[in-house]
Design an enzyme around this catalytic site. Structure first.
Site, short mmCIF file in Angstrom:
data_model
loop_
_atom_site.label_atom_id
_atom_site.label_comp_id
_atom_site.label_asym_id
_atom_site.label_seq_id
_atom_site.Cartn_x
_atom_site.Cartn_y
_atom_site.Cartn_z
N VAL A 29 0.99 -1.21 0.02
CA VAL A 29 0.16 0.18 0.00
C VAL A 29 0.93 1.08 0.07
O VAL A 29 0.67 2.11 -0.66
CB VAL A 29 -1.13 -0.06 1.19
N THR A 59 -5.77 -0.73 7.47
CA THR A 59 -7.20 -1.21 7.74
C THR A 59 -7.29 -1.61 9.10
O THR A 59 -6.67 -2.16 9.98
CB THR A 59 -7.33 -2.44 6.95
N GLU A 79 -4.16 -5.70 -4.99
CA GLU A 79 -2.75 -6.25 -5.31
C GLU A 79 -3.06 -6.67 -6.95
O GLU A 79 -3.99 -7.50 -7.05
CB GLU A 79 -2.18 -7.03 -4.42
N PHE A 103 -16.91 -11.73 -8.50
CA PHE A 103 -16.65 -12.30 -6.96
C PHE A 103 -17.68 -13.69 -7.02
O PHE A 103 -18.31 -13.79 -6.09
CB PHE A 103 -16.89 -11.48 -6.10
N CYS A 131 -5.23 -9.59 3.21
CA CYS A 131 -6.41 -8.61 3.75
C CYS A 131 -7.79 -9.44 4.14
O CYS A 131 -8.15 -9.51 5.40
CB CYS A 131 -6.85 -7.67 2.77
P1 NAD Z 1 3.31 -4.50 3.97
O1 NAD Z 1 3.45 -5.39 4.97
O2 NAD Z 1 3.52 -4.98 2.51
O3 NAD Z 1 3.96 -3.28 4.26
C1 NAD Z 1 4.29 -2.67 5.65
C2 NAD Z 1 5.53 -1.96 5.74
O4 NAD Z 1 5.59 -1.45 6.77
C3 NAD Z 1 6.49 -3.00 5.57
O5 NAD Z 1 7.53 -2.49 4.51
C4 NAD Z 1 7.60 -2.75 6.94
O6 NAD Z 1 8.74 -2.77 6.86
C5 NAD Z 1 7.06 -1.26 7.19
N1 NAD Z 1 7.05 -0.89 8.53
C6 NAD Z 1 6.50 -1.71 9.54
N2 NAD Z 1 6.71 -1.37 11.01
C7 NAD Z 1 7.26 0.22 10.62
C8 NAD Z 1 7.55 1.25 11.28
N3 NAD Z 1 7.51 1.52 12.42
N4 NAD Z 1 7.99 2.10 10.60
C9 NAD Z 1 8.24 2.15 9.33
N5 NAD Z 1 7.83 1.38 8.46
C10 NAD Z 1 7.36 0.14 9.07
O7 NAD Z 1 1.72 -4.22 4.29
P2 NAD Z 1 0.58 -3.80 3.38
O8 NAD Z 1 -0.17 -4.79 2.52
O9 NAD Z 1 1.22 -2.59 2.41
O10 NAD Z 1 -0.71 -3.26 4.28
C11 NAD Z 1 -0.55 -2.03 4.91
C12 NAD Z 1 -2.04 -1.87 5.48
O11 NAD Z 1 -2.73 -1.40 4.49
C13 NAD Z 1 -2.28 -2.71 6.07
O12 NAD Z 1 -3.35 -2.54 7.29
C14 NAD Z 1 -3.39 -3.55 5.30
O13 NAD Z 1 -4.66 -4.25 5.83
C15 NAD Z 1 -3.92 -2.55 4.57
N6 NAD Z 1 -4.47 -2.63 3.01
C16 NAD Z 1 -3.62 -3.62 2.38
C17 NAD Z 1 -3.86 -3.74 1.14
C18 NAD Z 1 -3.32 -4.59 0.15
O14 NAD Z 1 -3.67 -5.14 -0.85
N7 NAD Z 1 -1.99 -5.02 0.64
C19 NAD Z 1 -5.13 -3.18 0.44
C20 NAD Z 1 -5.91 -2.15 1.39
C21 NAD Z 1 -5.21 -1.99 2.64
#
Ligand code: NAD
Length: 437
Positions: free
Chosen positions: A11, A121, A153, A250, A261
């Site tokens: 994200v 989220t 994604e 879906f 997610c």
């Molecule tokens: P991810 O695990 O891919 O990325 C999270 C990043 O945060 C990692 O690179 C990690 O190293 C970094 N991180 C952790 N702690 C940190 C800190 N203290 N300071 C700086 N960086 C830090 O996660 P994601 O898939 O990008 O998801 C992030 C959020 O978005 C979640 O809440 C998820 O539910 C939500 N979300 C994800 C998607 C998806 O398709 N992946 C879609 C919508 C919402």
């Protein structure tokens, strides 16, 4: 505008890159030093279609930079996005330690007014907790906005650049104005920016994901029932999906939903309900049915091989939780791999993008192959777990001669039954009759 994005995962990196693309000056922060070094060298750390072009263009234009320092992030951005993990905790709730830990750290570093935007989220009420965690450390003025992310994604760049809607939860006019200005270039075609209170924004994300997971699960149950009564789920789906109240999307049955997610969000909403004295019966059923669905091919495979998989070799096509991503979090393929390993089977795997992530997880427990045909060579059966396009029209003759016997267990219903019958395969799929050669 000057923007900082804390957390540069699926994200955060897409958010940062797309905000740079519309002319903002973006600094992406991540604690993962290796990842930040990679990005500084111009390497995209994840596979996401079309991201690399925008990533390189904006780095070149000096609109997209990276750092490991939260302090630099706080100095740089007027708007600070939190795109941090909210994984499933032991009790099914969302683990808020990343978000609240970061909020507390932000409080210590805050020197002037900032808008802190939560893109992770998070359960209802988290905005308030974030505001409290910051306010515990500082008297400096700030606002917290809930801005859930709906990107998928595999389509993340397109989804971010052309969102169907943007949800902004805030009670601060100043923050709302800034957010509307930031997002204006993305909604030129007229898609709405929906302003609401923070709690409703937080719940919107969980409600949307849980609804979609429920839709998939409902269809999986219809497919399972089709098998019991000799109906064909493809036909049922076509008949249902043409009803505009239902819609075509879906409705594809398979081996369960996975990914980073749906599984955790459904569980977190269920747990939020429980904590508030509300029993989400429907979500409880969705969780239960999906857990069974993820392993639904295993008893079939066992039955075919007389309950003895020891020493048998299986080819698995598709490891990512869905096509067009390298993300294997909660991927159904992993559940199948774990079960086959328990039964002492040999497993040859292939995925176009997710091989590195799978190697990292399973090390030398699996045989990693360079392409789909190498995986099928001398295997006792082929198992399909992800519907990558390249698996849709294989060279059946080659596949047949590679496999010890022409056997396919298809968890994604990739092939027409008539075609596969002509090709002479034993073919077991979801919600349709089994084809015998
Ligand atoms: P991810 O695990 O891919 O990325 C999270 C990043 O945060 C990692 O690179 C990690 O190293 C970094 N991180 C952790 N702690 C940190 C800190 N203290 N300071 C700086 N960086 C830090 O996660 P994601 O898939 O990008 O998801 C992030 C959020 O978005 C979640 O809440 C998820 O539910 C939500 N979300 C994800 C998607 C998806 O398709 N992946 C879609 C919508 C919402």
């Amino acid at each position: 505008m000057k923007i900082s994005v804390i957390g540069t995962g699926y994200v955060g990196l897409v958010t940062g890159t797309c905000l740079a693309e519309t002319g903002n000056d973006v600094l992406c922060i991540d604690i993962d030093e290796k990842k930040v070094n990679k990005m500084m060298k111009g390497e995209v750390p994840i596979y996401e279609p079309h991201l690399d072009v925008l990533f390189h263009r904006n780095i070149k234009a000096n609109r997209l930079n990276f750092s490991t320092s939260l302090e630099e992030g706080l100095e740089h951005g007027d708007i600070i996005f939190l795109a941090l993990p909210t994984p499933e905790d032991e009790d099914g709730s969302a683990d808020l330690s990343y978000v609240l830990g970061c909020a507390s750290h932000i409080g210590k570093l805050l020197k002037n007014y900032k808008v802190i935007v939560d893109k992770s989220t998070v359960p209802v009420g988290t905005s308030k907790k974030v505001a409290q965690a910051i306010a515990n450390q500082t008297d400096v003025e700030f606002d917290v906005v809930s801005n859930p992310e709906f990107l998928r994604e595999g389509f993340a760049v397109d989804d971010f650049l052309k969102p169907e809607r943007i949800v902004i939860g805030s009670s601060s006019e100043k923050a709302i104005e800034l957010m509307e200005k930031l997002y204006k270039p993305f909604v030129r075609s007229g898609n709405p920016v929906i302003i609401m209170d923070e709690k409703s924004a937080e719940l919107t994300k969980y409600a949307a994901n849980s609804f979609l997971a429920t839709k998939i699960t409902f269809m999986n149950e219809i497919a399972n029932f089709c098998e019991k009564v000799g109906a064909d789920v493809d036909k049922v789906r076509a008949g249902m999906g043409t009803d505009s109240r239902i819609g075509k999307r879906f409705l594809f049955p398979g081996i369960g939903y996975g990914g980073s997610c749906f599984p955790k969000d459904v569980k977190a909403l269920y747990k939020s309900g429980k904590d508030s004295g509300y029993e989400f019966d429907i979500l409880n059923a969705v969780i239960k049915v999906n857990d069974i669905q993820k392993k639904i091919l295993i008893p079939r495979i066992e039955a075919y091989f007389n309950n003895n998989l020891k020493g048998k070799t299986f080819a698995i096509w598709g490891l990512a939780f869905k096509p067009e991503t390298d993300d294997i979090r909660e991927a159904p393929a992993l559940y199948i791999i774990d079960e086959l390993l328990k039964k002492e089977a040999n497993i040859k795997v292939f995925d176009p993008e997710a091989m590195e992530n799978v190697k990292h997880k399973y090390k030398n427990q699996l045989i990693y192959t360079k392409n789909m045909y190498e995986a099928s060579k001398n295997a006792d059966a082929l198992i399909i777990c992800t519907e990558w396009s390249l698996f849709r029209t294989p060279d059946f003759e080659k596949l047949r001669s590679n496999l010890n016997k022409p056997i396919i267990f298809d968890g994604r219903n990739l092939y027409d039954l008539e075609d596969i019958q002509k090709e002479g395969f034993y073919y077991s799929s979801i919600g349709r009759k089994t084809i015998e050669p």
